[in-house]
Structure formats: C-alpha cells, structure tokens
Enzyme design. Structure first.
Site, PDB file in Angstrom:
ATOM      1  N   HIS A 126      -7.367  -5.745  -0.601  1.00 22.81           N
ATOM      2  CA  HIS A 126      -6.184  -5.091   0.005  1.00 22.81           C
ATOM      3  C   HIS A 126      -5.672  -5.774   1.172  1.00 22.81           C
ATOM      4  O   HIS A 126      -4.405  -5.559   1.464  1.00 22.81           O
ATOM      5  CB  HIS A 126      -6.708  -3.723   0.152  1.00 22.81           C
ATOM      6  CG  HIS A 126      -5.375  -2.733   0.256  1.00 22.81           C
ATOM      7  ND1 HIS A 126      -4.518  -2.555  -0.948  1.00 22.81           N
ATOM      8  CD2 HIS A 126      -4.990  -1.895   1.071  1.00 22.81           C
ATOM      9  CE1 HIS A 126      -3.638  -1.629  -0.625  1.00 22.81           C
ATOM     10  NE2 HIS A 126      -3.732  -1.248   0.705  1.00 22.81           N
ATOM     11  N   SER A 170       0.576  -1.191   0.117  1.00 22.62           N
ATOM     12  CA  SER A 170       0.034  -0.115  -0.154  1.00 22.62           C
ATOM     13  C   SER A 170       0.820   1.299   0.271  1.00 22.62           C
ATOM     14  O   SER A 170       1.772   1.491  -0.808  1.00 22.62           O
ATOM     15  CB  SER A 170      -0.997   0.024   1.168  1.00 22.62           C
ATOM     16  OG  SER A 170      -1.987   0.755   1.071  1.00 22.62           O
ATOM     17  N   ASP A 190      -8.498  -3.636  -5.633  1.00 17.95           N
ATOM     18  CA  ASP A 190      -8.379  -4.646  -4.598  1.00 17.95           C
ATOM     19  C   ASP A 190      -9.144  -4.014  -3.439  1.00 17.95           C
ATOM     20  O   ASP A 190      -9.239  -4.464  -2.153  1.00 17.95           O
ATOM     21  CB  ASP A 190      -7.171  -4.896  -4.121  1.00 17.95           C
ATOM     22  CG  ASP A 190      -6.358  -3.570  -3.548  1.00 17.95           C
ATOM     23  OD1 ASP A 190      -7.005  -2.627  -3.549  1.00 17.95           O
ATOM     24  OD2 ASP A 190      -5.131  -3.897  -3.117  1.00 17.95           O
TER      25      ASP A 190
END
Ligand code: CA
Length: 309
Positions: free
Chosen positions: A275, A109, A253
C-alpha cells in the site's frame, strides 16, 4: 580577424539552430495529457510536509514529460463526501487557474472514493478517474476496528478522538486546518463503504472481483493496485504491512483487498507493491524490478494522453 568572427558567428547560429531542432525533435511528451492531473491522498495523508511529498516524486515524474500536475489536500480523517466536497472546491480552482475544461483525477486509498464522489456529482468537470489501491469497498482492517469499537462505546470514542487528533496534527504540519472526524473516516472505510457504493456506483464492478464500466457519464474509470506486502528489505513499513495483511483473506496490498480495489478498467490488481509502495514510499524504497510505481503512474498518464484525455 573579421573572417574569424564571421565564422564564429556562423558556428553559433548553427549550434543555436541545432539545439532548437533537437529540443523540437526530442521533447519528451510521453505524459503530456490534454487535461491537468490532480493527485488526491488517502487517510491521514497530505500534499507535502516539509518538502516531503505523499506521492513521492510522482508529480515531477509526470511533469518532466509534459504533464501538468496538481497535488491537493483534503481532510485527513473524514467521510468520503466531506473529503470529496473539499476536492471539488480545489478542482474548480484548478480549472479557473488553468483554463482547462476538465481534470484527470488520481486518488490513492481513501482518495479513491474521494475522487469518485467528485466524478459522480460533477462528471462534466472530470475526464478520468484513476483509483490506486483504492478503498472502493471496505478495508478489512477497518471492518475489524469498527466491529470491535462499535460494540464498546468507550473504545469508539477513543478511536474517534485519536484519529481526529492525528488528522489535525498532519493538517497542521502540512498547512491546512480542516475539520476532522475520525469516527466518520472509520465508518467510511468499513460499514459505510457499501452505502457509499450504492449511492455512487459509477465504475464499481457489478460482481465481486469483476470489472466495472469503463465509461460512465462521459468519465473514464481506471484502477490499479499492488497485491504484495514485503517488497523491499530496507523499508521499515513492509513488516507493518505484513502484520496488517493478517486481517485479510486473499490478495491484498497490506491494507486494501485487491478485489475490493477494482474499479472501471482494471489495469492490474497484483503489482509487486504494498500500500505504501503505491505512492513510491518510503522515500522510493520499492521493488523497482517487480513493481515500480513511478513507471505505472507514467504509463497511466500516457494511456490518458492516448485516449485524448
Ligand atoms: Ca515501500
């Protein structure tokens, strides 16, 4: 009696030799990379809180086959550069402690741009960059929040205060006391992403949704990402990511667009993961048949090993 003892002793020697031989023959070195691996968390992330890892069970899964893994903590909510400087300091400490010349950086991320920063400013210390669900462009949800709040000064301040406070709380729980800057984090993940990419373009695809350069300044760049939201019926984070995905067009995601995650050599941008699955959460609740993150981290370590990294 003496003969029995001798036979016993002989047997023990044989057992000892065979176990040494089997240990030699069958030691698993699948993830035994040349350089240590450093795992870097995303926004509001941590190394571990009360023994619960951000990269759930990933360090063990890499180290059990010979890899050396370090999980670091950087400011939870701040710009990519400030997070990157905090990472650089820890990379230098890891190199000093291990005697290694370089590290393999893996970032999830906001950890994506964070590791890219270090590779850009100190390529001599970095063997590879692996971006996982990386915020290598703006996150569409952050764009929306930034767009709304920057037009309404009161909400702007509120988001900054809440994000900074949350970052401080997570830092406190995980044992760090970094300066937090919620507004800088939001900017980095929205309007600021393009600026950051212009300044640190290494590995970024020249065309939207394309592939990036695989080697820049001697550093190998890789990326992978999920492209799904609902992957495990028992995971409470799945419906939340299904809601956040409504802010996105195209494959994503739940928090990062697959196309915008792409960096360097794209391994895949559409694993059946969301995610949170990408860090093997919540507590390993993923679709183990469609997209097991543990296997993907291990495969990547093996890829690095085979590349001599
Ligand atoms: Ca999950």
């Amino acid at each position: 009696m003496k003969r029995i003892y001798l036979r016993l002793a002989g047997l023990l020697v044989l057992v000892g030799l065979s176990s040494t031989a089997s240990a030699f023959l069958f030691t698993d070195t699948y993830t035994k990379t040349k350089y240590p691996t450093v795992l870097v968390h995303g926004l509001m992330g941590f190394d571990d809180i009360a023994g619960i890892e951000y990269f759930y069970r990933i360090p063990w899964e890499i180290s059990r086959s010979g890899g050396k893994v370090y999980t670091v903590e950087v400011p939870q909510a701040n710009s990519s550069e400030i997070r990157g400087e905090a990472l650089l300091l820890q990379v230098k400490q890891i190199l000093a402690a291990t005697g290694a010349k370089k590290v393999n950086l893996v970032g999830h991320s906001h950890g994506g741009p964070t590791i890219r920063y270090v590779a850009a400013v100190r390529p001599d210390l970095v063997a590879s960059v692996t971006s996982v669900g990386g915020a290598n462009g703006s996150a569409d949800l952050a764009d929306v929040i930034y767009g709304v709040t920057s037009n309404v000064p009161v909400t702007d301040v509120l988001v900054d205060k809440v994000a900074s406070a949350l970052g401080s709380l997570i830092g406190l729980l995980s044992g760090t006391d970094y300066q937090q800057d919620g507004a800088a984090a939001l900017y980095a993940l929205s309007a600021g992403a393009a600026e950051f990419n212009a300044k640190y373009p290494q590995g970024i695809p020249a065309q939207y949704c394309g592939n990036g350069a695989e080697v820049v300044n001697g550093v190998r760049y890789y990326s992978w990402s999920g492209g799904s939201q609902l992957t495990n019926a028992a995971d409470i984070s799945d419906p939340l990511l299904a809601i956040t995905s409504l802010f996105y067009t195209g494959k994503n995601d739940g928090l990062i667009s697959s196309c915008k995650s792409r960096l360097g050599k794209v391994i895949r941008d559409d694993y059946h993961m969301n995610h949170v699955d990408e860090i093997n959460h919540v507590f390993g609740l993923v679709d183990i048949f469609g997209g097991n993150p543990v296997a993907v981290y291990r495969q990547q370590a093996n890829r690095l090993k085979n590349a001599g990294l």
